[in-house]
Design a protein around this motif. Structure first.
Motif, PDB file in Angstrom:
ATOM      1  N   GLN A  30       0.820  -1.187   0.000  1.00  0.00           N
ATOM      2  CA  GLN A  30       0.000   0.000   0.000  1.00  0.00           C
ATOM      3  C   GLN A  30       0.858   1.241   0.000  1.00  0.00           C
ATOM      4  OE1 GLN A  30      -3.131  -0.029   2.917  1.00  0.00           O
ATOM      5  NE2 GLN A  30      -3.232  -2.246   2.941  1.00  0.00           N
ATOM      6  N   GLY A  31       0.225   2.379  -0.119  1.00  0.00           N
ATOM      7  CA  GLY A  31       0.931   3.655  -0.064  1.00  0.00           C
ATOM      8  C   GLY A  31       1.339   4.108  -1.437  1.00  0.00           C
ATOM      9  N   GLY A  32       2.508   4.807  -1.496  1.00  0.00           N
ATOM     10  CA  GLY A  32       3.015   5.249  -2.781  1.00  0.00           C
ATOM     11  C   GLY A  32       2.925   6.753  -2.925  1.00  0.00           C
ATOM     12  N   GLY A  33       3.630   7.266  -3.940  1.00  0.00           N
ATOM     13  CA  GLY A  33       3.618   8.690  -4.208  1.00  0.00           C
ATOM     14  C   GLY A  33       4.566   9.440  -3.309  1.00  0.00           C
ATOM     15  N   GLY A  34       5.005  10.600  -3.773  1.00  0.00           N
ATOM     16  CA  GLY A  34       5.822  11.480  -2.963  1.00  0.00           C
ATOM     17  C   GLY A  34       7.250  11.021  -2.785  1.00  0.00           C
ATOM     18  N   SER A  42       5.743  -0.291  -1.967  1.00  0.00           N
ATOM     19  CA  SER A  42       5.746   1.094  -1.506  1.00  0.00           C
ATOM     20  C   SER A  42       5.951   1.129   0.002  1.00  0.00           C
ATOM     21  CB  SER A  42       4.421   1.767  -1.867  1.00  0.00           C
ATOM     22  OG  SER A  42       4.397   3.090  -1.398  1.00  0.00           O
ATOM     23  N   ILE A  43       6.920   1.929   0.445  1.00  0.00           N
ATOM     24  CA  ILE A  43       7.265   2.049   1.860  1.00  0.00           C
ATOM     25  C   ILE A  43       7.242   3.525   2.243  1.00  0.00           C
ATOM     26  CG2 ILE A  43       9.100   1.730   3.575  1.00  0.00           C
ATOM     27  CD1 ILE A  43       7.807  -0.880   2.731  1.00  0.00           C
ATOM     28  N   THR A  44       6.705   3.824   3.415  1.00  0.00           N
ATOM     29  CA  THR A  44       6.669   5.196   3.907  1.00  0.00           C
ATOM     30  C   THR A  44       7.627   5.338   5.074  1.00  0.00           C
ATOM     31  OG1 THR A  44       4.343   5.398   3.277  1.00  0.00           O
ATOM     32  CG2 THR A  44       5.209   7.047   4.795  1.00  0.00           C
ATOM     33  N   VAL A  45       8.597   6.246   4.925  1.00  0.00           N
ATOM     34  CA  VAL A  45       9.584   6.483   5.976  1.00  0.00           C
ATOM     35  C   VAL A  45       9.274   7.813   6.653  1.00  0.00           C
ATOM     36  CG1 VAL A  45      11.206   7.482   4.301  1.00  0.00           C
ATOM     37  CG2 VAL A  45      12.036   6.767   6.537  1.00  0.00           C
ATOM     38  N   GLY A  46       9.363   7.839   7.968  1.00  0.00           N
ATOM     39  CA  GLY A  46       9.168   9.066   8.724  1.00  0.00           C
ATOM     40  C   GLY A  46      10.448   9.476   9.428  1.00  0.00           C
ATOM     41  N   ARG A  67      17.224  -0.128  -4.309  1.00  0.00           N
ATOM     42  CA  ARG A  67      16.889  -1.553  -4.404  1.00  0.00           C
ATOM     43  C   ARG A  67      15.484  -1.772  -4.963  1.00  0.00           C
ATOM     44  NH1 ARG A  67      20.462  -4.502  -0.977  1.00  0.00           N
ATOM     45  NH2 ARG A  67      19.229  -6.355  -1.478  1.00  0.00           N
ATOM     46  N   GLY A  68      14.918  -0.734  -5.572  1.00  0.00           N
ATOM     47  CA  GLY A  68      13.665  -0.899  -6.294  1.00  0.00           C
ATOM     48  C   GLY A  68      12.408  -0.526  -5.556  1.00  0.00           C
ATOM     49  N   PHE A  69      12.499  -0.122  -4.296  1.00  0.00           N
ATOM     50  CA  PHE A  69      11.309   0.266  -3.548  1.00  0.00           C
ATOM     51  C   PHE A  69      10.823   1.655  -3.992  1.00  0.00           C
ATOM     52  CE2 PHE A  69      12.960  -2.999  -0.809  1.00  0.00           C
ATOM     53  CZ  PHE A  69      11.857  -3.532  -0.143  1.00  0.00           C
ATOM     54  N   VAL A 265       5.070  -5.135   8.166  1.00  0.00           N
ATOM     55  CA  VAL A 265       5.719  -4.662   6.940  1.00  0.00           C
ATOM     56  C   VAL A 265       7.029  -5.410   6.715  1.00  0.00           C
ATOM     57  CG1 VAL A 265       6.805  -2.654   5.850  1.00  0.00           C
ATOM     58  CG2 VAL A 265       4.644  -2.395   7.092  1.00  0.00           C
ATOM     59  N   LEU A 266       7.771  -5.646   7.780  1.00  0.00           N
ATOM     60  CA  LEU A 266       9.042  -6.373   7.662  1.00  0.00           C
ATOM     61  C   LEU A 266       8.805  -7.818   7.241  1.00  0.00           C
ATOM     62  CD1 LEU A 266      12.024  -5.665   8.056  1.00  0.00           C
ATOM     63  CD2 LEU A 266      11.853  -6.558  10.381  1.00  0.00           C
ATOM     64  N   GLU A 267       7.748  -8.413   7.721  1.00  0.00           N
ATOM     65  CA  GLU A 267       7.425  -9.788   7.313  1.00  0.00           C
ATOM     66  C   GLU A 267       7.096  -9.848   5.828  1.00  0.00           C
ATOM     67  OE1 GLU A 267       4.263 -10.960   9.870  1.00  0.00           O
ATOM     68  OE2 GLU A 267       5.531 -11.067  11.672  1.00  0.00           O
TER      69      GLU A 267
END
Length: 319
Positions: A30-34, A42-46, A67-69, A265-267
């Motif tokens: 999920q997620g994406g953009g920005g 898609s990964i969201t980092v804060g 790495r393609g994320f 998410v890590l799993e």
């Protein structure tokens, strides 16, 4: 450049939180953009709201992108409580947190319990255990090899005139001195209260609150304050005009930074652990002080500083 970055980061954080209120912005597919566009999940980092967190957030984000994320950034979220809530609510998938901060400010660890954690490794293992027991569970990955502890600093002319080299010396002279601090340090149990409890007599003649780190340093160097509080990895501490005082009683826990990731998410994306740990392995106190200094003193953008470091370490090569 720095003002432009901070304004943009604050706007991005506000917009991102508004979007997250409408749905789950993090997690797996999920997620994406920005952020950087890859063909992976898609990964969201804060991140929290100071220079080192901006740099760490960019380091981890760019390594994942290589790495393609696809990485969305929600940097400059605010305090650890705000960042942690975003993590627990699924608005972000991970952010860098400090082991001692996690125990003191997030995981309800008592001061009596902290007294038994006399090594960085023990502090990390306890934080990792408590994160894993939460619902939803989080995973604290391997920390970087540096301790971002509080740094109490004095303008050199004041230190030399009054013979101040340690926090014990500071307590004796504090009544005539002005202290540049910030609201969180004054409120946290491991902050100013901790100093007063362990160094009797510490009572400054004037306390000046400046939540901006740069203003605290500038206030001391410009003689609007005599003493300030920062962090041991701040680039400003390379200045010959400042003296960092020795904490002879070792009153603070260990503050080693590591990504704290939502366990689900890590799993779903187990390769994240190796990628993020590889970034942390390139960092130590000298490296981090240099990276922070390039942002705070040389007015470089955190994204540019992070990119150059990762390129030098070979971590931006597409795999």
């Amino acid at each position: 450049m720095k003002l432009k970055f901070l304004l943009r980061a604050a706007l991005v954080a506000l917009l991102a939180l508004s979007v997250a209120a409408c749905g789950n912005a993090g997690g797996g597919e999920q997620g994406g953009g920005g952020g950087g566009e890859g063909d992976g999940p898609s990964i969201t980092v804060g991140s929290k709201n100071f220079t080192e967190q901006f740099v760490l957030g960019e380091l981890y984000a760019q390594a994942l992108e290589a790495r393609g994320f696809t990485v969305e950034r929600q940097l400059n979220l605010g305090s650890e409580q705000i960042a942690d809530r975003a993590l627990q609510d699924g608005q972000i998938d991970f952010y860098p947190e400090y082991t001692g901060t996690a125990l003191v400010a997030l995981l309800d660890y008592s001061e009596q319990q902290l007294d038994g954690l006399d090594t960085p490794e023990a502090t990390y293992e306890e934080a990792r255990r408590l994160y894993s027991e939460r619902d939803p569970a989080n995973t604290m990955l391997t920390p970087a090899d540096f301790n971002n502890n509080y740094g109490i600093f004095v303008r050199r002319d004041v230190a030399e005139e009054q013979g101040i080299e340690t926090l014990e010396d500071l307590a004796e002279a504090s009544g005539e001195l002005r202290f540049a601090t910030y609201s969180e340090f004054q409120d946290r149990s491991d902050g100013y209260k901790n100093m007063q409890e362990n160094y009797p007599g510490l009572d400054f003649g004037e306390i000046i609150t400046a939540n901006d780190l740069g203003l605290r340093y500038q206030g001391v160097t410009d003689d609007r304050a005599d003493v300030g509080v920062g962090f041991l990895t701040d680039g400003q501490l390379t200045s010959d005009d400042l003296v960092v005082l020795e904490d002879t009683k070792g009153i603070w826990p260990f503050y080693y930074p590591a990504p704290v990731v939502r366990s689900d998410v890590l799993e779903q994306n187990p390769e994240m652990e190796e990628i993020l740990n590889s970034v942390s392995a390139t960092l130590n106190v000298d490296v981090m002080r240099d990276l922070n200094g390039r942002v705070d003193l040389q007015q470089e953008e955190p994204a540019d500083v992070a990119q150059e470091h990762l390129e030098a370490e070979g971590l931006l090569e597409q795999q």
